[in-house]
Design a protein around this motif. Sequence first.
Motif, PDB file in Angstrom:
ATOM      1  N   SER A  74     -61.093  -9.583   9.413  1.00 23.71           N
ATOM      2  CA  SER A  74     -59.974  -9.838   8.503  1.00 23.71           C
ATOM      3  C   SER A  74     -59.678 -11.328   8.388  1.00 23.71           C
ATOM      4  O   SER A  74     -59.357 -11.828   7.298  1.00 23.71           O
ATOM      5  CB  SER A  74     -58.732  -9.092   8.988  1.00 23.71           C
ATOM      6  OG  SER A  74     -58.944  -7.694   9.003  1.00 23.71           O
ATOM      7  N   LEU A 129     -53.310 -11.991   1.143  1.00 30.00           N
ATOM      8  CA  LEU A 129     -52.122 -11.313   1.658  1.00 30.00           C
ATOM      9  C   LEU A 129     -52.477  -9.980   2.310  1.00 30.00           C
ATOM     10  O   LEU A 129     -51.921  -9.628   3.364  1.00 30.00           O
ATOM     11  CB  LEU A 129     -51.119 -11.101   0.524  1.00 30.00           C
ATOM     12  CG  LEU A 129     -50.481 -12.370  -0.050  1.00 30.00           C
ATOM     13  CD1 LEU A 129     -49.573 -12.027  -1.227  1.00 30.00           C
ATOM     14  CD2 LEU A 129     -49.691 -13.111   1.024  1.00 30.00           C
ATOM     15  N   CYS A 130     -53.382  -9.234   1.714  1.00 29.79           N
ATOM     16  CA  CYS A 130     -53.779  -7.945   2.291  1.00 29.79           C
ATOM     17  C   CYS A 130     -54.475  -8.130   3.637  1.00 29.79           C
ATOM     18  O   CYS A 130     -54.213  -7.378   4.587  1.00 29.79           O
ATOM     19  CB  CYS A 130     -54.703  -7.204   1.320  1.00 29.79           C
ATOM     20  SG  CYS A 130     -53.879  -6.547  -0.136  1.00 29.79           S
ATOM     21  N   GLN A 133     -51.895  -9.077   6.266  1.00 33.64           N
ATOM     22  CA  GLN A 133     -51.166  -7.885   6.678  1.00 33.64           C
ATOM     23  C   GLN A 133     -52.018  -7.005   7.587  1.00 33.64           C
ATOM     24  O   GLN A 133     -51.513  -6.396   8.539  1.00 33.64           O
ATOM     25  CB  GLN A 133     -50.728  -7.103   5.441  1.00 33.64           C
ATOM     26  CG  GLN A 133     -49.747  -5.985   5.715  1.00 33.64           C
ATOM     27  CD  GLN A 133     -48.365  -6.488   6.097  1.00 33.64           C
ATOM     28  OE1 GLN A 133     -48.103  -7.682   6.018  1.00 33.64           O
ATOM     29  NE2 GLN A 133     -47.494  -5.596   6.506  1.00 33.64           N
ATOM     30  N   SER A 134     -53.312  -6.958   7.313  1.00 31.64           N
ATOM     31  CA  SER A 134     -54.226  -6.202   8.171  1.00 31.64           C
ATOM     32  C   SER A 134     -54.270  -6.794   9.574  1.00 31.64           C
ATOM     33  O   SER A 134     -54.241  -6.059  10.575  1.00 31.64           O
ATOM     34  CB  SER A 134     -55.627  -6.194   7.554  1.00 31.64           C
ATOM     35  OG  SER A 134     -56.561  -5.576   8.415  1.00 31.64           O
ATOM     36  N   ARG A 136     -51.911  -8.398  11.013  1.00 34.53           N
ATOM     37  CA  ARG A 136     -50.618  -8.083  11.627  1.00 34.53           C
ATOM     38  C   ARG A 136     -50.653  -6.704  12.286  1.00 34.53           C
ATOM     39  O   ARG A 136     -50.237  -6.540  13.440  1.00 34.53           O
ATOM     40  CB  ARG A 136     -49.521  -8.143  10.567  1.00 34.53           C
ATOM     41  CG  ARG A 136     -48.159  -7.640  11.034  1.00 34.53           C
ATOM     42  CD  ARG A 136     -47.127  -7.780   9.918  1.00 34.53           C
ATOM     43  NE  ARG A 136     -45.859  -7.186  10.315  1.00 34.53           N
ATOM     44  CZ  ARG A 136     -45.521  -5.930  10.060  1.00 34.53           C
ATOM     45  NH1 ARG A 136     -46.370  -5.140   9.415  1.00 34.53           N
ATOM     46  NH2 ARG A 136     -44.349  -5.450  10.444  1.00 34.53           N
ATOM     47  N   TYR A 137     -51.154  -5.713  11.571  1.00 33.20           N
ATOM     48  CA  TYR A 137     -51.199  -4.361  12.138  1.00 33.20           C
ATOM     49  C   TYR A 137     -52.187  -4.281  13.307  1.00 33.20           C
ATOM     50  O   TYR A 137     -51.916  -3.631  14.321  1.00 33.20           O
ATOM     51  CB  TYR A 137     -51.589  -3.354  11.055  1.00 33.20           C
ATOM     52  CG  TYR A 137     -50.432  -2.927  10.191  1.00 33.20           C
ATOM     53  CD1 TYR A 137     -49.401  -2.143  10.714  1.00 33.20           C
ATOM     54  CD2 TYR A 137     -50.359  -3.300   8.858  1.00 33.20           C
ATOM     55  CE1 TYR A 137     -48.337  -1.743   9.925  1.00 33.20           C
ATOM     56  CE2 TYR A 137     -49.295  -2.906   8.060  1.00 33.20           C
ATOM     57  CZ  TYR A 137     -48.283  -2.122   8.601  1.00 33.20           C
ATOM     58  OH  TYR A 137     -47.222  -1.737   7.814  1.00 33.20           O
ATOM     59  N   ASN A 163     -50.593   2.920  12.686  1.00 36.99           N
ATOM     60  CA  ASN A 163     -50.689   1.463  12.521  1.00 36.99           C
ATOM     61  C   ASN A 163     -52.133   1.009  12.393  1.00 36.99           C
ATOM     62  O   ASN A 163     -52.435   0.097  11.608  1.00 36.99           O
ATOM     63  CB  ASN A 163     -50.020   0.762  13.701  1.00 36.99           C
ATOM     64  CG  ASN A 163     -48.522   0.668  13.560  1.00 36.99           C
ATOM     65  OD1 ASN A 163     -47.986  -0.237  12.937  1.00 36.99           O
ATOM     66  ND2 ASN A 163     -47.814   1.636  14.127  1.00 36.99           N
ATOM     67  N   ARG A 166     -53.209   1.885   8.901  1.00 30.72           N
ATOM     68  CA  ARG A 166     -52.596   0.979   7.932  1.00 30.72           C
ATOM     69  C   ARG A 166     -53.315  -0.369   7.900  1.00 30.72           C
ATOM     70  O   ARG A 166     -53.543  -0.944   6.829  1.00 30.72           O
ATOM     71  CB  ARG A 166     -51.125   0.783   8.275  1.00 30.72           C
ATOM     72  CG  ARG A 166     -50.244   1.985   7.949  1.00 30.72           C
ATOM     73  CD  ARG A 166     -48.838   1.799   8.456  1.00 30.72           C
ATOM     74  NE  ARG A 166     -48.007   2.972   8.212  1.00 30.72           N
ATOM     75  CZ  ARG A 166     -46.774   3.126   8.673  1.00 30.72           C
ATOM     76  NH1 ARG A 166     -46.215   2.169   9.413  1.00 30.72           N
ATOM     77  NH2 ARG A 166     -46.093   4.226   8.405  1.00 30.72           N
ATOM     78  N   GLY A 167     -53.666  -0.875   9.078  1.00 33.38           N
ATOM     79  CA  GLY A 167     -54.433  -2.115   9.123  1.00 33.38           C
ATOM     80  C   GLY A 167     -55.765  -1.987   8.413  1.00 33.38           C
ATOM     81  O   GLY A 167     -56.184  -2.900   7.680  1.00 33.38           O
ATOM     82  N   PHE A 170     -55.199  -1.877   4.564  1.00 37.16           N
ATOM     83  CA  PHE A 170     -54.964  -3.199   3.990  1.00 37.16           C
ATOM     84  C   PHE A 170     -56.258  -4.006   3.951  1.00 37.16           C
ATOM     85  O   PHE A 170     -56.481  -4.790   3.024  1.00 37.16           O
ATOM     86  CB  PHE A 170     -53.893  -3.941   4.789  1.00 37.16           C
ATOM     87  CG  PHE A 170     -52.493  -3.648   4.346  1.00 37.16           C
ATOM     88  CD1 PHE A 170     -52.004  -4.189   3.168  1.00 37.16           C
ATOM     89  CD2 PHE A 170     -51.661  -2.824   5.090  1.00 37.16           C
ATOM     90  CE1 PHE A 170     -50.715  -3.924   2.738  1.00 37.16           C
ATOM     91  CE2 PHE A 170     -50.377  -2.551   4.673  1.00 37.16           C
ATOM     92  CZ  PHE A 170     -49.897  -3.096   3.499  1.00 37.16           C
TER      93      PHE A 170
END
Length: 232
Positions: A74, A129-130, A133-134, A136-137, A163, A166-167, A170
Amino acid sequence: MEENQLDSVLVPLGLAIFVGYHLWLLFSIIRNPTTTVIGINSQTRHKWVFCLMADPLKNGVLAVQTIRNNIMASTLLATTAITLSSLISVYVSNKSSSPSSKLIYGNKSTVMSSIKFFAILLCFLMAFLCNVQSIRYYAHVSFLATVPASQGRRDAIEYVARNLNRGSFFWSLGLRAFYLSFPLFLWVFGPIPMFVCCFIMSFVLYFLDTTTTFTRDLHSHSIKQEAIVEDL
């Protein structure tokens, strides 16, 4: 049809094909997840979290190493996206004249040229941004998956699995933004290459996103085996 009118017809049509395919893919993921690679991977990650958190002290190193690899992937995509966005911004700010190359067949006005580069810039910013966010998760999961107090707590394991998925979702969205950047880049050379790229890419992605009968049978067999082990 006049040359300047091609952009108003072929570009929306190409984007409609690309967006329509992904709407169909989203519907398939929700209704029949085992028919898509994204759905099967989501279920597999869910089972993977349950297997690891059954004994977090023993499997903690494996979990952290695997998630670290995802964070690195990522990070690479996020760095690439923001770098390309910066280069496009510098190019547009230093650009003083509209394109006049004979390779371009379509609207060659300065306004249309600015719209094309802005679309590419927006696409890479969404990818950035995606992927952030990935990250982050994934960072949250790397802590939660190794907590010994979560052992045997199904609600805590379900939270970690959500979670993690979700990662991954993203990350998939960020990758799709990179895919979309190809037809947007070809739009610089005219609406015809952009339309052809959207059609071919949607066709190729269909074979990459859907599963075969062998994959579905293997996945369903693994789920049945897991259910038998849990019953025992």
